[in-house]
Scaffold this motif. Structure first.
Motif, PDB file in Angstrom:
ATOM      1  N   GLY B  13       0.849  -1.196   0.000  1.00 24.11           N
ATOM      2  CA  GLY B  13       0.000   0.000   0.000  1.00 24.11           C
ATOM      3  C   GLY B  13       0.877   1.236   0.000  1.00 24.11           C
ATOM      4  N   THR B  14       0.400   2.271   0.668  1.00 25.63           N
ATOM      5  CA  THR B  14       1.117   3.546   0.669  1.00 25.63           C
ATOM      6  C   THR B  14       2.534   3.391   1.208  1.00 25.63           C
ATOM      7  OG1 THR B  14      -1.003   4.565   1.116  1.00 25.63           O
ATOM      8  CG2 THR B  14       0.930   5.931   1.408  1.00 25.63           C
ATOM      9  N   SER B  17       4.836   0.951  -0.779  1.00 32.50           N
ATOM     10  CA  SER B  17       5.332   1.567  -2.010  1.00 32.50           C
ATOM     11  C   SER B  17       6.477   2.522  -1.696  1.00 32.50           C
ATOM     12  CB  SER B  17       4.210   2.353  -2.695  1.00 32.50           C
ATOM     13  OG  SER B  17       3.111   1.520  -2.925  1.00 32.50           O
ATOM     14  N   GLY B  18       6.316   3.283  -0.608  1.00 33.31           N
ATOM     15  CA  GLY B  18       7.373   4.206  -0.216  1.00 33.31           C
ATOM     16  C   GLY B  18       8.668   3.480   0.099  1.00 33.31           C
ATOM     17  N   ARG B  52      -0.542   0.135  -9.321  1.00 36.31           N
ATOM     18  CA  ARG B  52       0.123   0.564  -8.089  1.00 36.31           C
ATOM     19  C   ARG B  52       0.883   1.875  -8.265  1.00 36.31           C
ATOM     20  NH1 ARG B  52      -0.359  -3.757  -4.944  1.00 36.31           N
ATOM     21  NH2 ARG B  52      -0.850  -5.676  -6.037  1.00 36.31           N
ATOM     22  N   ARG B  53       1.236   2.462  -7.114  1.00 37.98           N
ATOM     23  CA  ARG B  53       2.003   3.713  -7.115  1.00 37.98           C
ATOM     24  C   ARG B  53       3.420   3.480  -7.611  1.00 37.98           C
ATOM     25  NH1 ARG B  53      -0.598   6.814  -2.548  1.00 37.98           N
ATOM     26  NH2 ARG B  53       1.296   8.035  -2.323  1.00 37.98           N
ATOM     27  N   GLU B 191      -9.964   9.030   6.705  1.00 39.68           N
ATOM     28  CA  GLU B 191     -10.448   7.826   6.045  1.00 39.68           C
ATOM     29  C   GLU B 191     -11.971   7.822   5.943  1.00 39.68           C
ATOM     30  OE1 GLU B 191      -8.555   4.232   6.998  1.00 39.68           O
ATOM     31  OE2 GLU B 191      -6.864   5.199   7.983  1.00 39.68           O
ATOM     32  N   GLY B 303       2.095   9.515   5.957  1.00 42.75           N
ATOM     33  CA  GLY B 303       2.456   9.764   4.564  1.00 42.75           C
ATOM     34  C   GLY B 303       3.423   8.719   4.071  1.00 42.75           C
ATOM     35  N   GLU B 304       3.402   8.525   2.757  1.00 42.64           N
ATOM     36  CA  GLU B 304       4.180   7.475   2.132  1.00 42.64           C
ATOM     37  C   GLU B 304       5.665   7.569   2.483  1.00 42.64           C
ATOM     38  OE1 GLU B 304       3.869   7.549  -2.119  1.00 42.64           O
ATOM     39  OE2 GLU B 304       5.448   6.065  -2.399  1.00 42.64           O
TER      40      GLU B 304
END
Lengths: 432, 432
Positions: B13-14, B17-18, B52-53, B191, B303-304
């Motif tokens: 997820g966020t 991905s980061g 995906r990111r 959310e 945050g990512e």
């Protein structure tokens, strides 16, 4: 490693006394954290009879550095004597004797940090120096570990408590630099010889240490462009406030395209900047990382117990490493060759307070002078002065380079229209 | 340990991905810091085809947790899938298979931290969780190391970005809770189901983790007294401002005489308190230590990339430990047995907004009610309301105990003079 760890301390001034108090007062917690007792073995002093803030055991005290540096019982040497020549010699000797060293000495780390860290690594010893920057704030650790995975591109610090105290009082109580300095000296917030603080040298040493770590590049004290606060006047503080700024002594370190700039100078900070509300003797370091974005670390920058907290936290780390047998293996040498920005790559906005001739045409001469150097003006304010025939002009430029600004400055100095450049400071843009 | 370290990631997820972006984008710096390559080996996902990111290599992705947890090539497992049941199961399995684990999962650490940390130690594995509290702020490290030598007596945190964003907007734009919540949801700051944030549960989990570390005592989520921000109105924010306060959702943890209190509740902070100027989605943790005094750590709470910074910094620490062969030996179990304060040892000031009968004598009934419980009033303000026969009264008490305050509260509820208790919050005293 035996059933206890013995420490030797070089110096029993303010910080040394704090270390003794914390090692004794927090013994139970320390034992829990490191798994063994921590005892003071020897303390190097200059005078065996002096009255002290703590009551050391008489058998600890010694006038002979070798009682600490070559003492086979001592595992860790804590250097809190300050100064450069002797402190360097003693630390090198301790490291070469296989002792781990903790220092609170920013002067030494800024000038000889690379040499000392290499000697430590060569001897398989730890050399920790959290207390050398921003007393009680664990900023060295944050840079070495907490933000280890990020690319730091900007660090701004209020890293000198004395000057921040002086600027805060000038601002809040509308006093002159000299009046506040005198008061600060009486209260013990400023030293009898305040040069190192008010001229920005102390802050420059800390910025050399922080930028070396943050940018992974050996930045020397000489690489730091330094300007102190002696030229900051009540008038400047008032004009800054009118424009929405607070004047602080800011250590400023930036990295762009692999090149860095490091300076310490009075800076007009927008009132919305997190550092503008750091007052009195407090320190704070603002860090911008590509991934993490904005972070800030705030706390006491000096003082007996705050600084001792950092020293003793370093001691906890050294002893944990001793138990694991991994001393001298934690430090990472800088990754990059030093590259400093030339003046035409250093960007900024600038503040001028000028006294000019009160005559038709003067203003247009002034405006052309900035324009010809490609510098445009963001804010301009004109005030009559008490001296006849003179006008005070206050200017904040738009963003430009230090090179263009230097040209403007030198031409203003020579211009017949200008009686004097009263003040000239950097202005921080909108918070990143 | 081979020529590279291979990681497995649970969840893409966020934050996942980061992590992938940072491990790849910062590979050169990572290699310099840890001395070897870091490669992604497998990533557990729920859907192999999803957009995906980041663009992961197809061969990384797997639907089978065993491809990560039992993969002999994988040294370190990064859990960023969230949730409790499965995440706990997977982390226990990874640790029992001898893999080091990094997690960003506050829910899990608040509920099962002690069990997971013990399993890690039993297996000689690291379990790091910097990202679980206050995203990009290295606060766990500050407590475990930087302030390791001090006695922490007080921690106050703005540790939930969503609620801080909502309260900031309510304050600055004079909007209602519902209006801001809706806007925040549209912008992705809240959310779709905001319960865990706005009811204070998310902050409570973080405070359980922080107080366990800071006070060296196993504090469970159930030990945290929680109240969310759904009851905070525009009116409360306005009255608070008139009195010189800002309303924030504050995680509050204090230790006195070995006993602790931990709460999360809307709190009126004096405008001079360092936390009162922490706005929008930012987080900050204010720590008071006996020796160090006041420190504060400020930064992005989520945050990512901020969260990934903490995860990857933990990864750097794990790999350094691997190279030194000291994994699983860094954690210190809590030193003290848990002791919670009874209500009569929890001190505070309190804010009330009441609607009372507009009649002669009502006010004196009210005053007596507080007085009879030994609670004196610091500030009092009375306003007419739009409903006839009703007056709005706003009160800030002097310091008292939670016990006395509860008595006042329950008697106000029953009193005929009082139509309703509109709001009832804690008030922070002058900054320590």
């Amino acid at each position: 490693m035996g059933e206890h760890v013995a420490i030797g301390i070089l110096g029993l001034g303010t910080v040394g006394s704090g270390v003794v108090r914390m090692v004794h007062g927090h013994q139970e917690e320390l034992q829990h954290k490191v798994g063994c007792k921590v005892v003071v073995e020897k303390v190097l002093v200059q005078d065996l009879e002096k009255e002290r803030r703590v009551s050391p055991k008489q058998e600890w005290l010694t006038l002979d550095p070798d009682d600490v540096l070559s003492n086979p019982n001592i595992d860790v040497v804590i250097e809190v004597m300050g100064g450069i020549g002797l402190a360097r010699k003693y630390i090198l000797q301790a490291l070469n004797n296989g002792k781990h060293v903790i220092t609170a000495n920013k002067d030494l780390m800024a000038l000889h940090g690379a040499e000392l860290l290499k000697t430590a690594a060569d001897n398989g010893c730890d050399l920790f120096y959290e207390a050398s920057v921003a007393g009680g704030i664990p900023i060295i650790r944050a840079l070495k570990e907490g933000l280890a995975s990020d690319r730091i591109t900007k660090m701004m610090g209020i890293v000198n408590g004395t000057t921040n105290y002086i600027l805060t009082k000038m601002d809040k109580q509308q006093l002159s630099f000299q009046d506040v300095l005198k008061e600060a000296q009486e209260l013990g917030f400023a030293e009898a010889d305040p040069t190192s603080d008010v001229e920005g040298l102390d802050a420059a040493r800390k910025m050399a240490i922080l930028s070396t770590l943050g940018f992974s590049m050996n930045i020397h004290l000489d690489d730091v462009d330094v300007k102190g606060i002696t030229g900051v006047t009540k008038e400047d503080i008032d004009y800054a406030r009118q424009f929405g700024y607070t004047i602080k002594l800011i250590g400023n370190a930036r990295k762009d395209d692999g090149k860095v700039e490091v300076s310490v100078e009075p800076t007009l900070l927008p009132d919305t900047h997190p550092l503008s509300s750091v007052h009195n003797e407090y320190n704070a370091v603002y860090i911008y990382g590509e991934a993490v974005g904005e972070t800030m670390f705030f706390g006491p920058g000096a003082g007996e117990l705050p600084t001792a907290t950092s020293v003793v936290s370093d001691l906890v780390a050294v002893i944990r490493n001793m138990r694991l047998g991994v001393n001298g293996k934690n430090d990472v040498a800088p990754q990059y060759e030093k590259q400093l920005k030339p003046l035409d790559e250093i960007h900024g906005k600038f503040y001028y307070r000028l006294h000019i001739k009160d005559e038709a045409g003067t203003f247009s001469v002034l405006a052309s002078l900035f324009a010809e150097n490609g510098v445009s003006l963001e804010k301009l304010l004109q005030n009559p002065t008490s001296s006849k025939g003179t006008v005070e002009v206050v200017i904040v430029t738009h963003g430009t380079t230090k090179q263009r600004d230097s040209l403007v400055y030198s031409q203003l100095l020579k211009s017949d229209a200008v009686y004097g450049i009263e003040s000239h400071f950097r202005v921080e843009g909108v918070s990143a």
